[in-house]
Write a protein that holds these residues in place. Structure first.
Motif, PDB file in Angstrom:
ATOM      1  N   ARG A  12      38.330  61.247  41.853  1.00  0.00           N
ATOM      2  CA  ARG A  12      39.671  61.388  41.330  1.00  0.00           C
ATOM      3  C   ARG A  12      40.251  60.070  41.229  1.00  0.00           C
ATOM      4  N   GLU A  13      41.469  60.148  40.435  1.00  0.00           N
ATOM      5  CA  GLU A  13      42.086  58.689  40.043  1.00  0.00           C
ATOM      6  C   GLU A  13      42.838  58.491  41.571  1.00  0.00           C
ATOM      7  N   ALA A  14      42.849  57.287  41.932  1.00  0.00           N
ATOM      8  CA  ALA A  14      43.625  56.825  43.270  1.00  0.00           C
ATOM      9  C   ALA A  14      43.783  55.282  43.068  1.00  0.00           C
ATOM     10  N   GLU A  15      44.517  54.953  43.976  1.00  0.00           N
ATOM     11  CA  GLU A  15      44.876  53.324  43.948  1.00  0.00           C
ATOM     12  C   GLU A  15      43.590  52.548  44.099  1.00  0.00           C
ATOM     13  N   GLY A  16      43.509  51.537  43.402  1.00  0.00           N
ATOM     14  CA  GLY A  16      42.317  50.615  43.348  1.00  0.00           C
ATOM     15  C   GLY A  16      42.636  49.453  44.557  1.00  0.00           C
ATOM     16  N   LEU A  17      41.680  48.732  44.770  1.00  0.00           N
ATOM     17  CA  LEU A  17      41.527  47.908  45.819  1.00  0.00           C
ATOM     18  C   LEU A  17      42.254  46.459  45.103  1.00  0.00           C
ATOM     19  N   ASP A  18      42.853  45.499  45.720  1.00  0.00           N
ATOM     20  CA  ASP A  18      43.530  44.490  45.213  1.00  0.00           C
ATOM     21  C   ASP A  18      42.376  43.356  44.756  1.00  0.00           C
ATOM     22  N   PHE A  19      41.372  43.381  45.480  1.00  0.00           N
ATOM     23  CA  PHE A  19      40.326  42.356  45.141  1.00  0.00           C
ATOM     24  C   PHE A  19      39.130  42.916  45.558  1.00  0.00           C
ATOM     25  N   PRO A  20      37.982  42.265  45.070  1.00  0.00           N
ATOM     26  CA  PRO A  20      36.463  42.871  45.376  1.00  0.00           C
ATOM     27  C   PRO A  20      36.452  42.547  46.784  1.00  0.00           C
ATOM     28  N   PRO A  21      36.015  43.604  47.705  1.00  0.00           N
ATOM     29  CA  PRO A  21      35.981  43.555  48.930  1.00  0.00           C
ATOM     30  C   PRO A  21      34.508  42.879  49.659  1.00  0.00           C
ATOM     31  N   TYR A  22      33.741  42.643  48.710  1.00  0.00           N
ATOM     32  CA  TYR A  22      32.406  42.130  49.184  1.00  0.00           C
ATOM     33  C   TYR A  22      32.028  41.230  48.039  1.00  0.00           C
ATOM     34  N   PRO A  23      31.031  40.274  48.501  1.00  0.00           N
ATOM     35  CA  PRO A  23      30.693  39.377  47.311  1.00  0.00           C
ATOM     36  C   PRO A  23      29.557  39.710  46.560  1.00  0.00           C
ATOM     37  N   GLY A  24      29.685  39.001  45.241  1.00  0.00           N
ATOM     38  CA  GLY A  24      28.563  39.282  44.166  1.00  0.00           C
ATOM     39  C   GLY A  24      28.947  40.728  43.327  1.00  0.00           C
ATOM     40  N   GLU A  25      28.008  40.991  42.867  1.00  0.00           N
ATOM     41  CA  GLU A  25      27.983  41.928  41.726  1.00  0.00           C
ATOM     42  C   GLU A  25      28.394  43.202  42.415  1.00  0.00           C
ATOM     43  N   LEU A  26      27.896  43.586  43.729  1.00  0.00           N
ATOM     44  CA  LEU A  26      28.266  44.891  44.275  1.00  0.00           C
ATOM     45  C   LEU A  26      29.539  44.929  44.741  1.00  0.00           C
ATOM     46  N   GLY A  27      30.243  43.802  45.001  1.00  0.00           N
ATOM     47  CA  GLY A  27      31.862  43.679  45.391  1.00  0.00           C
ATOM     48  C   GLY A  27      32.499  44.149  44.064  1.00  0.00           C
ATOM     49  N   THR A  28      32.116  43.334  43.038  1.00  0.00           N
ATOM     50  CA  THR A  28      32.742  43.734  41.551  1.00  0.00           C
ATOM     51  C   THR A  28      32.631  45.263  41.304  1.00  0.00           C
TER      52      THR A  28
END
Length: 90
Positions: A12-28
């Motif tokens: 469902r739609e929900a509030e997103g994270l403020d920034f990638p929480p993990y490095p690299g492609e997976l974080g994005t």
């Protein structure tokens, strides 16, 4: 105004994270597809995995194991709990 995402974990739609929480492609990928609520659920699960399996986060194998569990938890609806991990023998 808060950023919203369609959370792949909560479906469902929900509030997103403020920034990638993990490095690299997976974080994005996490930043684009996982909500704050689902990330908090993962953080609690990760804490249990670390504590119950006595993981040493200085060990690359432990970090790799956690990254695999994180992907299963967030993107594959996998059952992720402290079971099935075999610690490296000394």
């Amino acid at each position: 105004m808060a950023r919203t995402v369609y959370c792949v974990k909560l479906k469902r739609e929900a509030e997103g994270l403020d920034f990638p929480p993990y490095p690299g492609e997976l974080g994005t990928k996490i930043w684009q597809n996982v909500s704050k609520e689902a990330w908090q659920e993962w953080m609690q699960t990760q804490t249990r995995l670390v504590n119950e399996n006595r993981l040493n986060l200085a060990d690359a194998r432990a970090r790799k194991y956690l990254a695999q569990q994180m992907q299963r938890f967030l993107f594959e609806d996998g059952n992720v709990e402290a079971q099935g991990y075999v610690p490296p023998s000394a």
